[in-house]
Write a protein that holds these residues in place. Structure first.
Motif, PDB file in Angstrom:
ATOM      1  N   ALA A 192      51.331  56.492  38.724  1.00 52.66           N
ATOM      2  CA  ALA A 192      52.526  57.202  38.274  1.00 52.66           C
ATOM      3  C   ALA A 192      52.833  56.490  37.004  1.00 52.66           C
ATOM      4  N   LEU A 193      52.566  55.209  36.653  1.00 49.05           N
ATOM      5  CA  LEU A 193      52.576  54.855  35.254  1.00 49.05           C
ATOM      6  C   LEU A 193      51.842  53.558  35.278  1.00 49.05           C
ATOM      7  N   PRO A 194      50.313  53.801  34.717  1.00 47.61           N
ATOM      8  CA  PRO A 194      49.264  52.779  34.446  1.00 47.61           C
ATOM      9  C   PRO A 194      49.854  51.903  33.365  1.00 47.61           C
ATOM     10  N   LEU A 195      49.441  50.728  33.656  1.00 48.57           N
ATOM     11  CA  LEU A 195      50.091  49.552  32.565  1.00 48.57           C
ATOM     12  C   LEU A 195      49.547  50.061  31.263  1.00 48.57           C
ATOM     13  N   ALA A 196      48.205  50.820  31.188  1.00 52.93           N
ATOM     14  CA  ALA A 196      47.444  51.006  29.957  1.00 52.93           C
ATOM     15  C   ALA A 196      48.438  51.832  28.979  1.00 52.93           C
ATOM     16  N   VAL A 197      49.372  52.526  29.657  1.00 51.69           N
ATOM     17  CA  VAL A 197      50.150  53.740  28.923  1.00 51.69           C
ATOM     18  C   VAL A 197      50.853  53.056  27.836  1.00 51.69           C
ATOM     19  N   LEU A 198      51.403  51.675  28.685  1.00 51.87           N
ATOM     20  CA  LEU A 198      52.355  50.973  27.688  1.00 51.87           C
ATOM     21  C   LEU A 198      51.798  50.544  26.283  1.00 51.87           C
ATOM     22  N   LEU A 199      50.473  50.659  26.169  1.00 58.37           N
ATOM     23  CA  LEU A 199      49.774  50.370  24.787  1.00 58.37           C
ATOM     24  C   LEU A 199      50.131  51.287  23.811  1.00 58.37           C
ATOM     25  N   PRO A 200      50.004  52.539  24.021  1.00 56.84           N
ATOM     26  CA  PRO A 200      50.352  53.482  22.753  1.00 56.84           C
ATOM     27  C   PRO A 200      51.815  53.373  22.657  1.00 56.84           C
ATOM     28  N   ALA A 201      52.689  53.100  23.919  1.00 56.32           N
ATOM     29  CA  ALA A 201      54.051  53.089  23.626  1.00 56.32           C
ATOM     30  C   ALA A 201      54.313  51.895  22.838  1.00 56.32           C
ATOM     31  N   VAL A 202      53.570  50.876  22.775  1.00 55.03           N
ATOM     32  CA  VAL A 202      54.259  49.813  21.791  1.00 55.03           C
ATOM     33  C   VAL A 202      53.784  50.212  20.545  1.00 55.03           C
ATOM     34  N   SER A 203      52.560  51.064  20.187  1.00 51.93           N
ATOM     35  CA  SER A 203      52.512  51.507  19.008  1.00 51.93           C
ATOM     36  C   SER A 203      53.809  52.292  18.385  1.00 51.93           C
ATOM     37  N   LEU A 204      54.058  53.276  19.521  1.00 51.05           N
ATOM     38  CA  LEU A 204      55.254  54.133  18.983  1.00 51.05           C
ATOM     39  C   LEU A 204      56.748  53.047  18.644  1.00 51.05           C
ATOM     40  N   GLY A 205      56.653  52.292  19.748  1.00 51.24           N
ATOM     41  CA  GLY A 205      57.737  51.395  19.291  1.00 51.24           C
ATOM     42  C   GLY A 205      57.897  50.723  18.166  1.00 51.24           C
ATOM     43  N   CYS A 206      56.519  50.112  17.806  1.00 50.41           N
ATOM     44  CA  CYS A 206      56.436  49.203  16.327  1.00 50.41           C
ATOM     45  C   CYS A 206      56.674  50.260  15.053  1.00 50.41           C
ATOM     46  N   PHE A 207      56.022  51.450  15.441  1.00 54.38           N
ATOM     47  CA  PHE A 207      56.476  52.453  14.105  1.00 54.38           C
ATOM     48  C   PHE A 207      57.611  52.657  13.936  1.00 54.38           C
ATOM     49  N   SER A 208      58.463  53.035  14.987  1.00 52.41           N
ATOM     50  CA  SER A 208      59.800  53.347  14.928  1.00 52.41           C
ATOM     51  C   SER A 208      60.757  52.196  14.353  1.00 52.41           C
ATOM     52  N   ALA A 209      60.350  50.924  14.878  1.00 49.77           N
ATOM     53  CA  ALA A 209      61.025  49.927  14.063  1.00 49.77           C
ATOM     54  C   ALA A 209      60.925  49.786  13.002  1.00 49.77           C
ATOM     55  N   ALA A 210      59.506  50.304  12.371  1.00 49.98           N
ATOM     56  CA  ALA A 210      59.332  50.204  11.047  1.00 49.98           C
ATOM     57  C   ALA A 210      60.033  51.165   9.990  1.00 49.98           C
ATOM     58  N   VAL A 211      60.221  52.284  10.731  1.00 49.98           N
ATOM     59  CA  VAL A 211      61.143  53.265  10.168  1.00 49.98           C
ATOM     60  C   VAL A 211      62.502  52.721   9.973  1.00 49.98           C
ATOM     61  N   LEU A 212      62.945  52.113  10.828  1.00 49.72           N
ATOM     62  CA  LEU A 212      64.376  51.407  10.807  1.00 49.72           C
ATOM     63  C   LEU A 212      64.433  50.127   9.770  1.00 49.72           C
ATOM     64  N   ASN A 213      63.241  49.677   9.836  1.00 46.76           N
ATOM     65  CA  ASN A 213      63.156  48.469   8.848  1.00 46.76           C
ATOM     66  C   ASN A 213      63.271  48.931   7.452  1.00 46.76           C
ATOM     67  N   VAL A 214      62.558  49.993   7.069  1.00 48.38           N
ATOM     68  CA  VAL A 214      62.717  50.289   5.667  1.00 48.38           C
ATOM     69  C   VAL A 214      64.148  50.824   5.442  1.00 48.38           C
ATOM     70  N   ASN A 215      64.887  51.345   6.316  1.00 49.82           N
ATOM     71  CA  ASN A 215      66.071  51.954   6.081  1.00 49.82           C
ATOM     72  C   ASN A 215      66.947  50.712   5.809  1.00 49.82           C
ATOM     73  N   ASN A 216      66.839  49.593   6.608  1.00 48.34           N
ATOM     74  CA  ASN A 216      67.621  48.481   6.613  1.00 48.34           C
ATOM     75  C   ASN A 216      67.283  47.573   5.433  1.00 48.34           C
ATOM     76  N   ILE A 217      66.265  47.816   4.920  1.00 48.74           N
ATOM     77  CA  ILE A 217      65.846  47.137   3.590  1.00 48.74           C
ATOM     78  C   ILE A 217      66.579  47.734   2.463  1.00 48.74           C
ATOM     79  N   ARG A 218      66.468  48.880   2.398  1.00 48.34           N
ATOM     80  CA  ARG A 218      66.993  49.759   1.488  1.00 48.34           C
ATOM     81  C   ARG A 218      68.500  49.488   1.336  1.00 48.34           C
ATOM     82  N   ASP A 219      69.188  49.265   2.684  1.00 47.91           N
ATOM     83  CA  ASP A 219      70.599  49.059   2.775  1.00 47.91           C
ATOM     84  C   ASP A 219      71.011  47.458   2.773  1.00 47.91           C
TER      85      ASP A 219
END
Length: 318
Positions: A192-219
């Motif tokens: 139902a939820l192989p642990l390996a699926v969490l690796l691409p999830a980490v990628s998305l989490g990091c890249f999404s946090a990077a978008v927020l980080n650019v926003n917060n550096i700007r502000d």
């Protein structure tokens, strides 16, 4: 609940609401759903109805978050004359605080309804406790969308926005989308939820946090003046740029590890086609010191993340 909660739709008012919805944030919100869909398809678990409802729920939650952010920052002082980014709807007076609160209520209710429909289609009577657990996660997502900058103690003002984005855009968005497609046909939790699926999830989490980080550096200047202690405010502008590189490299590294663990074809390395754009973003965030010079990098990072998802997903299917 009806759309009468929104003010009359004149051309100028309609434009103000569309701007408040912040459509440019929606592709990033959908990226985690797409990643979950691609991963499920690569393992023979794809369910189109579940993916469609997950996408609808995510879009409604993202709009709710954007409206709450507009309202909260105007009430808490982050949207002021010192703000470097685009002017917000409540800040400018185009939408009143009362109207914005009614719209938040509308989209909060719509998000809940779409989420319940998603859980019913995905789970039905198969494990009511699982249904209940995901309902709690959905309610937490609604709470998080509203209380990032609104509410009595907005957690975004304590520097916890990055954690929330990593969890909901990464682990919950990707892992949850996969799980809801796979649960009924799975013979156990490992399917139902192989642990390996969490690796691409980490990628998305990091890249999404990077978008927020650019926003917060700007502000960073206006946030510091308003007492909004984001990660860049805590770290300072230069260390926040190093943190940005950390997010980009961790995101790429998690995807590399996933492919190495499940290697079948050279096509699986297709996602590396997005790496130059991600590296470009890191270099430019480091070079551009003026706040308004960073604003285009928000969209560039979000679209690079979406391209990463498309290339990664296609590579797993070929």
């Amino acid at each position: 609940m009806t759309t009468s909660a929104l003010p009359p739709a004149t051309p100028s008012r309609a434009a103000a609401w569309i701007s408040a919805f912040r459509p440019r944030t929606l592709p990033l919100a959908l990226a985690s759903i797409l990643m979950g869909a691609f991963l499920a398809a690569s393992r023979g678990r794809f369910n189109g109805a579940v993916v469609a409802l997950a996408a609808l729920t995510t879009v409604l939650l993202q709009i709710l978050s954007n409206l709450a952010n507009d309202y909260g920052d105007s009430q808490n002082g982050a949207d002021s004359v010192h703000r470097e980014g685009p002017q917000r709807a409540v800040q400018s007076g185009a939408i009143s605080p009362e109207q914005m609160k009614r719209a938040m209520l509308l989209f909060g209710g719509a998000s809940l309804a779409a989420g319940v429909a998603l859980l019913w289609v995905a789970l039905g009577f198969a494990g009511l406790w699982v249904f209940g657990a995901f309902l709690v996660i959905g309610l937490c997502a609604i709470w998080a969308a509203i209380n990032y900058t609104a509410g009595a103690r907005p957690y975004g003002y304590a520097g916890l926005g990055d954690v929330s984005v990593f969890l909901f855009f990464g682990l919950v968005g990707v892992g949850g989308t996969y799980f809801l497609q796979a649960y009924r046909a799975a013979t156990g939790w490992a399917e139902a939820l192989p642990l390996a699926v969490l690796l691409p999830a980490v990628s998305l989490g990091c890249f999404s946090a990077a978008v927020l980080n650019v926003n917060n550096i700007r502000d960073i200047r206006s946030d510091a003046l308003a007492g909004k202690i984001t990660v860049p405010v805590r770290l300072g502008p230069q260390r926040a740029r190093l943190y940005h590189w950390l997010l980009l490299l961790l995101g790429l590294g998690a995807a590399v590890v996933y492919v190495l663990q499940h290697y079948r074809s050279p096509w699986q390395w297709l996602f590396l086609g997005a790496a130059p754009l991600l590296i470009f973003n890191g270099v430019q965030v480091g070079k551009r010191q003026e706040s308004m010079q960073l604003d285009p990098l928000l969209k560039q990072m979000a679209m690079s993340t979406l391209l990463f998802v498309l290339l990664f997903g296609v590579g797993q299917l070929l």
